[in-house]
Design a protein around this motif. Sequence first.
Motif, short mmCIF file in Angstrom:
data_model
loop_
_atom_site.label_atom_id
_atom_site.label_comp_id
_atom_site.label_asym_id
_atom_site.label_seq_id
_atom_site.Cartn_x
_atom_site.Cartn_y
_atom_site.Cartn_z
N MET A 1 0.84 -1.21 0.00
CA MET A 1 0.00 0.00 0.00
C MET A 1 0.87 1.26 0.00
O MET A 1 1.96 1.28 0.55
CB MET A 1 -0.90 0.02 1.25
CG MET A 1 -1.98 -1.02 1.23
SD MET A 1 -3.13 -0.80 -0.12
CE MET A 1 -4.03 0.64 0.44
N MET A 2 0.34 2.31 -0.63
CA MET A 2 1.11 3.56 -0.67
C MET A 2 0.87 4.35 0.60
O MET A 2 -0.15 4.15 1.27
CB MET A 2 0.70 4.37 -1.89
CG MET A 2 -0.76 4.77 -1.89
SD MET A 2 -1.56 4.24 -3.38
CE MET A 2 -2.58 2.95 -2.75
N PRO A 3 1.80 5.24 0.95
CA PRO A 3 1.55 6.10 2.11
C PRO A 3 0.41 7.07 1.80
O PRO A 3 0.24 7.47 0.66
CB PRO A 3 2.87 6.83 2.28
CG PRO A 3 3.50 6.81 0.94
CD PRO A 3 3.07 5.53 0.31
N LEU A 5 -1.61 10.34 1.16
CA LEU A 5 -1.24 11.68 0.74
C LEU A 5 -2.39 12.61 1.09
O LEU A 5 -3.52 12.17 1.22
CB LEU A 5 -1.03 11.71 -0.78
CG LEU A 5 0.09 10.84 -1.33
CD1 LEU A 5 -0.09 10.64 -2.82
CD2 LEU A 5 1.42 11.46 -1.05
N GLN A 10 -3.29 14.77 -3.97
CA GLN A 10 -4.01 13.79 -4.78
C GLN A 10 -4.72 14.46 -5.94
O GLN A 10 -4.67 14.00 -7.09
CB GLN A 10 -5.04 13.07 -3.92
CG GLN A 10 -4.44 12.07 -2.99
CD GLN A 10 -5.52 11.47 -2.12
OE1 GLN A 10 -6.69 11.54 -2.45
NE2 GLN A 10 -5.12 10.89 -1.02
N HIS A 13 -2.33 15.36 -8.57
CA HIS A 13 -1.96 14.18 -9.36
C HIS A 13 -3.03 13.87 -10.40
O HIS A 13 -2.73 13.55 -11.54
CB HIS A 13 -1.74 12.98 -8.44
CG HIS A 13 -0.44 13.02 -7.72
ND1 HIS A 13 -0.08 12.10 -6.76
CD2 HIS A 13 0.59 13.87 -7.79
CE1 HIS A 13 1.12 12.38 -6.29
NE2 HIS A 13 1.54 13.47 -6.90
N VAL A 14 -4.29 13.99 -9.97
CA VAL A 14 -5.38 13.71 -10.92
C VAL A 14 -5.36 14.71 -12.07
O VAL A 14 -5.51 14.35 -13.24
CB VAL A 14 -6.74 13.74 -10.19
CG1 VAL A 14 -7.88 13.65 -11.18
CG2 VAL A 14 -6.83 12.58 -9.23
N GLN A 131 6.48 15.03 -7.95
CA GLN A 131 6.30 13.79 -8.71
C GLN A 131 5.62 13.99 -10.05
O GLN A 131 5.63 13.11 -10.90
CB GLN A 131 5.53 12.79 -7.87
CG GLN A 131 6.48 12.09 -6.93
CD GLN A 131 5.78 11.12 -6.04
OE1 GLN A 131 4.68 11.41 -5.57
NE2 GLN A 131 6.39 9.99 -5.80
N MET B 154 -2.90 -1.95 -7.30
CA MET B 154 -3.19 -1.10 -6.17
C MET B 154 -3.36 -1.92 -4.89
O MET B 154 -2.98 -1.49 -3.81
CB MET B 154 -4.47 -0.35 -6.47
CG MET B 154 -4.42 1.07 -6.03
SD MET B 154 -5.70 1.92 -6.88
CE MET B 154 -4.94 2.21 -8.43
N PHE B 155 -3.98 -3.09 -5.01
CA PHE B 155 -4.28 -3.85 -3.81
C PHE B 155 -3.54 -5.18 -3.74
O PHE B 155 -3.75 -5.96 -2.83
CB PHE B 155 -5.79 -4.08 -3.70
CG PHE B 155 -6.54 -2.80 -3.61
CD1 PHE B 155 -6.51 -2.06 -2.44
CD2 PHE B 155 -7.25 -2.33 -4.69
CE1 PHE B 155 -7.18 -0.86 -2.36
CE2 PHE B 155 -7.92 -1.12 -4.60
CZ PHE B 155 -7.89 -0.40 -3.44
N HIS B 176 -7.17 8.12 -7.15
CA HIS B 176 -6.13 7.42 -7.88
C HIS B 176 -6.13 7.90 -9.33
O HIS B 176 -7.05 7.58 -10.07
CB HIS B 176 -6.36 5.91 -7.84
CG HIS B 176 -6.35 5.34 -6.46
ND1 HIS B 176 -5.21 5.28 -5.71
CD2 HIS B 176 -7.33 4.84 -5.71
CE1 HIS B 176 -5.51 4.74 -4.54
NE2 HIS B 176 -6.79 4.47 -4.52
N GLN B 316 2.62 6.86 -7.46
CA GLN B 316 2.27 6.23 -6.20
C GLN B 316 3.28 5.21 -5.73
O GLN B 316 3.01 4.45 -4.81
CB GLN B 316 0.89 5.58 -6.33
CG GLN B 316 -0.18 6.62 -6.29
CD GLN B 316 -1.46 6.16 -6.91
OE1 GLN B 316 -1.46 5.20 -7.66
NE2 GLN B 316 -2.53 6.83 -6.60
#
Lengths: 222, 317
Positions: A1-3, A5, A10, A13-14, A131, B154-155, B176, B316
Motif C-alpha cells: 500500500m502507498m503512504p 497523501l 491527490q 496528481h489527478v 512527482q 493497487m491492492f 487514484h 504512487q
Amino acid sequence: MMPPLNLATQLLHVLAAGLLMISFSMLAQRRTRRLIVLLAWQGVVLTASTLLVAVTAHLQHLYYSAALTLIEKVWLMPWILLRLMRRLGIEGDSDPLVNIPTLMLVGLGLVIFAFGLAQPISSLATTVTRQTLGIAMAVILLAFLMMIARHKAVTQVIGFLSMENGLFFAATSTTYGMPMVIELGIALDLLVGVFIFGIFFFQIREQFDSLDLHQLEALKED
Amino acid sequence: MNALAPVSQLGGVVLAVALAPLLAGWVAQCRAWLQSRSAPSLLLPYRTLRKLFRKDAALATQASPLFRATPYAVFGAMATAAAIIPSVTTDLPLARVADAIALVGLFATARMFIALAAMDIGTVFGSMGARREMMIGFLAEPALLMVLFNAFLMFGSTALPTIVKGTLDADGLTLHPSLAFAGVAFVMVLLAENARIPIDNPGTHLEVTMIHESMVLEYSARHLALIEWASWLKLFNYACIGFTLFVPWGIAPHTAGPSGLLLAIVWLLVKLAVAGAVLAVIETVSAKLRIFRAPEFLSMAFLLAVLGLLVHLLLQS
C-alpha cells in the motif's frame, strides 16, 4: 500500500493525469477544430492546477499567473486560432504522416522515457508537487511528437502551444512557478508568436495555395 | 464465511439473471428519450423473452450438435461470470475459486462458442460476423486485462472481492489518477465488447455494419432467447465489473446481515440506473465508426490502460 497523501496533492496528481490524457487525445485527433478545443481544455486543467498549487503553497504570484493562463490560453488563443481557421477555410481533416496507432505507440515509448528521466530529478526536489515532473516532461515530448508527425502548419502551431503548456506545468510543479516578469514575458511572446504565425499562414497559402509544409521542401527556382 | 454465504451466492446469480433484461430495457428507454422517440416499455425485454420461449425452434438441417449447445454454453458462461463478480456482496464462495483473470477467460469461452456456432451453419453472414467478432475480441481482451491490472497493482490481488474490500477499508477518500485512465479505457472496452454503438449497432440489420447480429441470425425461439439473454447478462456483468473497480461503495461487506444485503441491492439499482443513462448518452452522441477504425479505437483503450499503469508507478510508488 502507498503512504497516505493529503487531498490537495491527490487532486494535483489527478489534474496532472488529466493533462497527459488530453495530450494523448490531441495526438490521436484528426480534426483541427477538435484540436483547438482540446488545447483550450489543456489550458483549463493548467489553470486549475496552478490555482491548486497557489492555494496549498500560499503563493500570491501564482494567482496572477493562473488568471493569465485562464485569459490567454483558455480564451484568447483558441479564439484567435479558430478565427484564423475560419478565415483560411481549413476545417477539414489534417492527416498525420504516420498512422495513428503507430503514433500512439511511439507516444507511449516517449512517456516511459520521460518518466524514467524525471525519476532521479524529482527525487532531488523538495516541493510537494515534484512527482508530477515526469508527466510535465511527457506532455512536452508528446507535443514535440505532434509537431513532427503533422504536416499542416496550423496543427504544428497547436503542437507548439501544447508544448508551452507542458513547460509551464513543469515550472509550477518543480519550482512553484517562475518570477512574474518572466511569466509575463513568455505570455506576451506566445501572443506575438501566434500573431506572426497567423501572418505566415496567409503568406504560405498565397505562395503555394495550401498549408501543407511539404511544399516548402521544394526550394529551388525554376 | 458466514452462514449466509451460499444464499447470497445463489441470490447474486438469480438477481443478475433477473435484472439483466431490465437494464437492457432501461438503456433502450433512455436512448429513445434522448432521440425524442416515444420510449418502449421498460419490460419489453421480458416480453421478448416470453414470446421467444413460446415459439417452436427451427434448426438448419446441417446444424451440428455444437450449434444446439452454444446458447446453453454461452448463457452458462455468463451466469458463472455473474457468480464471480461481487455485485451485491463480497461474501462469494465462488469468487475465491476463480479470480478476475478467469473471468476474462469465461468471456473468451462464450465468444469462442458463439463464433464457432456462427460458422457452423456455413452462411456467409455467420462467418463474416464471426471473423469480425474475433478481431474485436482479440483487441479488446488485452485492454480489459490491462484495466484489471491497474486495480490489481493497487491492492496486490487478482480477486475482485479483495479489491472492493481494499477500497471500502481505506480511511478517507483516496483519488487514484491511474484509475482515471483505467476508467476511460474500461468504458471503451465495454462499448466494444457489448456490441454498442461506436463499434457495432445492434439495432440494425444492415449487412455491412453488423457484427453481433450477423452471428445470431440463424437462431430462433428458445435458442435466440438464451443468446439475447446472455448478451444482456454480459452488459450487466460488465457494468458490475465497472462498479467493483471504480465505485465499490454500497457493496455489502462480509459482515453484513440481511438488512445490509437489501441496502446493497438498492445501491446496485441506483448505480445501474445511472450507468444505463450514461451509456445511453454515450451511444447517442457518438457516431458509429467504420469497422477499419475499430482497431484504432481499441488500441487507444489499450494504450490508456497501459498509461494508467505507468502513472501509477510514477505517482504512487
